[in-house]
Design an enzyme around this catalytic site. Structure first.
Site, PDB file in Angstrom:
ATOM      1  N   GLY A  52     -48.658  21.334  18.421  1.00  0.00           N
ATOM      2  CA  GLY A  52     -48.947  22.765  18.341  1.00  0.00           C
ATOM      3  C   GLY A  52     -50.381  23.139  18.007  1.00  0.00           C
ATOM      4  O   GLY A  52     -50.656  24.307  17.718  1.00  0.00           O
ATOM      5  N   TRP A  54     -53.081  23.286  19.951  1.00  0.00           N
ATOM      6  CA  TRP A  54     -53.676  24.202  20.940  1.00  0.00           C
ATOM      7  C   TRP A  54     -53.086  25.603  20.764  1.00  0.00           C
ATOM      8  O   TRP A  54     -53.775  26.599  20.948  1.00  0.00           O
ATOM      9  CB  TRP A  54     -53.438  23.697  22.368  1.00  0.00           C
ATOM     10  CG  TRP A  54     -54.418  22.635  22.790  1.00  0.00           C
ATOM     11  CD1 TRP A  54     -55.086  21.760  21.981  1.00  0.00           C
ATOM     12  CD2 TRP A  54     -54.855  22.348  24.133  1.00  0.00           C
ATOM     13  NE1 TRP A  54     -55.899  20.952  22.732  1.00  0.00           N
ATOM     14  CE2 TRP A  54     -55.772  21.281  24.052  1.00  0.00           C
ATOM     15  CE3 TRP A  54     -54.539  22.873  25.382  1.00  0.00           C
ATOM     16  CZ2 TRP A  54     -56.395  20.744  25.185  1.00  0.00           C
ATOM     17  CZ3 TRP A  54     -55.146  22.341  26.511  1.00  0.00           C
ATOM     18  CH2 TRP A  54     -56.071  21.293  26.406  1.00  0.00           C
ATOM     19  N   ASP A  72     -42.808  22.270  25.771  1.00  0.00           N
ATOM     20  CA  ASP A  72     -42.982  20.820  25.565  1.00  0.00           C
ATOM     21  C   ASP A  72     -41.598  20.167  25.555  1.00  0.00           C
ATOM     22  O   ASP A  72     -40.594  20.818  25.248  1.00  0.00           O
ATOM     23  CB  ASP A  72     -43.696  20.526  24.241  1.00  0.00           C
ATOM     24  CG  ASP A  72     -44.341  19.141  24.236  1.00  0.00           C
ATOM     25  OD1 ASP A  72     -45.593  19.075  24.284  1.00  0.00           O
ATOM     26  OD2 ASP A  72     -43.616  18.121  24.224  1.00  0.00           O
ATOM     27  N   ASP A  90     -38.705  20.414  30.000  1.00  0.00           N
ATOM     28  CA  ASP A  90     -39.610  19.734  30.925  1.00  0.00           C
ATOM     29  C   ASP A  90     -40.247  20.789  31.828  1.00  0.00           C
ATOM     30  O   ASP A  90     -39.531  21.486  32.556  1.00  0.00           O
ATOM     31  CB  ASP A  90     -38.792  18.726  31.740  1.00  0.00           C
ATOM     32  CG  ASP A  90     -39.655  17.917  32.696  1.00  0.00           C
ATOM     33  OD1 ASP A  90     -40.789  18.335  33.008  1.00  0.00           O
ATOM     34  OD2 ASP A  90     -39.174  16.859  33.140  1.00  0.00           O
ATOM     35  N   ASP A 113     -52.272  20.227  28.301  1.00  0.00           N
ATOM     36  CA  ASP A 113     -52.709  18.991  27.640  1.00  0.00           C
ATOM     37  C   ASP A 113     -51.641  17.929  27.894  1.00  0.00           C
ATOM     38  O   ASP A 113     -51.541  16.957  27.171  1.00  0.00           O
ATOM     39  CB  ASP A 113     -52.853  19.275  26.133  1.00  0.00           C
ATOM     40  CG  ASP A 113     -53.733  18.260  25.419  1.00  0.00           C
ATOM     41  OD1 ASP A 113     -54.470  17.533  26.104  1.00  0.00           O
ATOM     42  OD2 ASP A 113     -53.672  18.204  24.176  1.00  0.00           O
ATOM     43  N   LYS A 151     -55.633  18.646  31.408  1.00  0.00           N
ATOM     44  CA  LYS A 151     -56.072  17.271  31.114  1.00  0.00           C
ATOM     45  C   LYS A 151     -55.764  16.365  32.298  1.00  0.00           C
ATOM     46  O   LYS A 151     -54.691  16.479  32.904  1.00  0.00           O
ATOM     47  CB  LYS A 151     -55.340  16.756  29.876  1.00  0.00           C
ATOM     48  CG  LYS A 151     -55.601  15.267  29.639  1.00  0.00           C
ATOM     49  CD  LYS A 151     -55.355  14.864  28.236  1.00  0.00           C
ATOM     50  CE  LYS A 151     -53.878  14.735  27.911  1.00  0.00           C
ATOM     51  NZ  LYS A 151     -53.694  14.543  26.473  1.00  0.00           N
TER      52      LYS A 151
HETATM   53  C1  LIG Z   1     -51.355  15.238  23.888  1.00  0.00           C
HETATM   54  S1  LIG Z   1     -49.811  16.005  23.594  1.00  0.00           S
HETATM   55  C2  LIG Z   1     -50.259  17.711  23.478  1.00  0.00           C
HETATM   56  C3  LIG Z   1     -50.932  18.077  22.207  1.00  0.00           C
HETATM   57  C4  LIG Z   1     -51.044  19.586  22.044  1.00  0.00           C
HETATM   58  N1  LIG Z   1     -51.987  20.142  23.009  1.00  0.00           N
HETATM   59  C5  LIG Z   1     -51.524  19.961  20.673  1.00  0.00           C
HETATM   60  O1  LIG Z   1     -52.695  20.295  20.544  1.00  0.00           O
HETATM   61  O2  LIG Z   1     -50.737  19.908  19.720  1.00  0.00           O
HETATM   62  C6  LIG Z   1     -49.060  15.971  25.189  1.00  0.00           C
HETATM   63  C7  LIG Z   1     -47.696  16.595  25.197  1.00  0.00           C
HETATM   64  O3  LIG Z   1     -47.278  16.766  26.548  1.00  0.00           O
HETATM   65  C8  LIG Z   1     -45.870  16.756  26.534  1.00  0.00           C
HETATM   66  N2  LIG Z   1     -45.369  16.586  27.908  1.00  0.00           N
HETATM   67  C9  LIG Z   1     -45.582  15.551  28.758  1.00  0.00           C
HETATM   68  N3  LIG Z   1     -44.943  15.771  29.923  1.00  0.00           N
HETATM   69  C10 LIG Z   1     -44.321  16.971  29.806  1.00  0.00           C
HETATM   70  C11 LIG Z   1     -43.503  17.751  30.678  1.00  0.00           C
HETATM   71  N4  LIG Z   1     -43.185  17.316  31.899  1.00  0.00           N
HETATM   72  N5  LIG Z   1     -43.042  18.943  30.243  1.00  0.00           N
HETATM   73  C12 LIG Z   1     -43.346  19.389  29.002  1.00  0.00           C
HETATM   74  N6  LIG Z   1     -44.122  18.685  28.136  1.00  0.00           N
HETATM   75  C13 LIG Z   1     -44.601  17.496  28.529  1.00  0.00           C
HETATM   76  C14 LIG Z   1     -45.531  15.595  25.588  1.00  0.00           C
HETATM   77  O4  LIG Z   1     -44.220  15.722  25.074  1.00  0.00           O
HETATM   78  C15 LIG Z   1     -46.609  15.761  24.519  1.00  0.00           C
HETATM   79  O5  LIG Z   1     -46.125  16.451  23.383  1.00  0.00           O
END
Ligand SMILES: C[S@@+](CC[C@H](N)C(=O)[O-])C[C@H]1O[C@@H](n2cnc3c(N)ncnc32)[C@H](O)[C@@H]1O
Length: 219
Positions: A52, A54, A72, A90, A113, A151
């Site tokens: 969380g 961002w 997420d 998802d 991200d 990203k």
């Molecule tokens: C690097 S973390 C994000 C960190 C977040 N931006 C923060 O600042 O707290 C990447 C996130 O992308 C989520 N993620 C990956 N593929 C996803 C998808 N298809 N749908 C939703 N979330 C996804 C993962 O569960 C993970 O929590």
């Protein structure tokens, strides 16, 4: 010990000190300082928003007049104000209608991200595919002239992604924020001035609008 030192770098410590849920906060802070993608009062969609940080950054920028939706696979850890709505799910299986939450108004900004789970084999390819999937649905989510950052892990398909970004946004580029670890191939592509009509029509090379990728995309 060296590994722990590396993981608990200055951004990790700053995040702890300043109350951010993750060190990633500093990536969005730098991107937004340099490109002003998110502004006060904006309606923002955050893809891959857990834990969380961002959301924390965006919530501060948009203020009380703005709205923020995050999605997420995992729940977020923080507490957010009434103008922040989070969905556990998802993104690739969630409809635009659900993300918009019954509102007709599209988002001013889409930030992502998200990273597919890393396997060590072809990670950059899956990461670029995910960005392309986001672009495919942008016309249903992002306002004309809106902004976006995503990203991506750099690899051989990165120039294809950049070419498409340059085609569908008036201005596009890539930024590698200081908070990205030195060894990481992660970078953030961004676009300003969304042109939705270009996503599905003549999206490939051939109409003369797609420049060849040049070295140093970070303009
Ligand atoms: C690097 S973390 C994000 C960190 C977040 N931006 C923060 O600042 O707290 C990447 C996130 O992308 C989520 N993620 C990956 N593929 C996803 C998808 N298809 N749908 C939703 N979330 C996804 C993962 O569960 C993970 O929590």
């Amino acid at each position: 010990m060296a590994q722990k030192r590396k993981l608990q770098d200055k951004y990790f410590k700053m995040a702890k000190r300043e109350g951010y849920l993750a060190r990633s906060a500093y990536k969005l802070l730098e991107i937004n300082k340099r490109r002003k993608l998110i502004r006060k009062g904006d309606r923002v969609l955050d893809l891959g928003c857990a834990p969380g940080s961002w959301l924390q950054v965006a919530e501060k920028i948009i203020g009380e007049e703005g709205t923020l939706v995050g999605i997420d696979l995992k729940p977020v850890s923080g507490d957010f104000g009434p103008n922040v709505r989070t969905i556990v799910g998802d993104f690739t299986k969630t409809s635009a209608a659900e993300l918009l939450g019954g509102e007709d108004e599209l988002f001013d900004v889409v930030i992502s991200d998200m990273a597919p789970s890393t396997t060590g084999h072809g990670d950059h390819f899956f990461s670029e595919r995910l960005c392309q999937e986001i672009i495919d649905v942008l016309p249903d989510l992002l306002k004309p002239r809106g902004t976006c950052t995503m990203k991506v892990l750099e690899g051989e398909t990165f120039p294809d992604l950049m070419r498409r970004m340059k085609h569908i946004f008036r201005i596009a580029g890539a930024i590698k924020p200081d908070a990205c670890r030195d060894v990481s191939r992660e970078t953030y592509v961004y676009g300003i001035g969304f042109r939705p009509g270009r996503v599905r029509v003549s999206d490939g090379p051939g109409d003369g609008a797609l420049p060849e990728p040049a070295p140093g995309w970070d303009d």
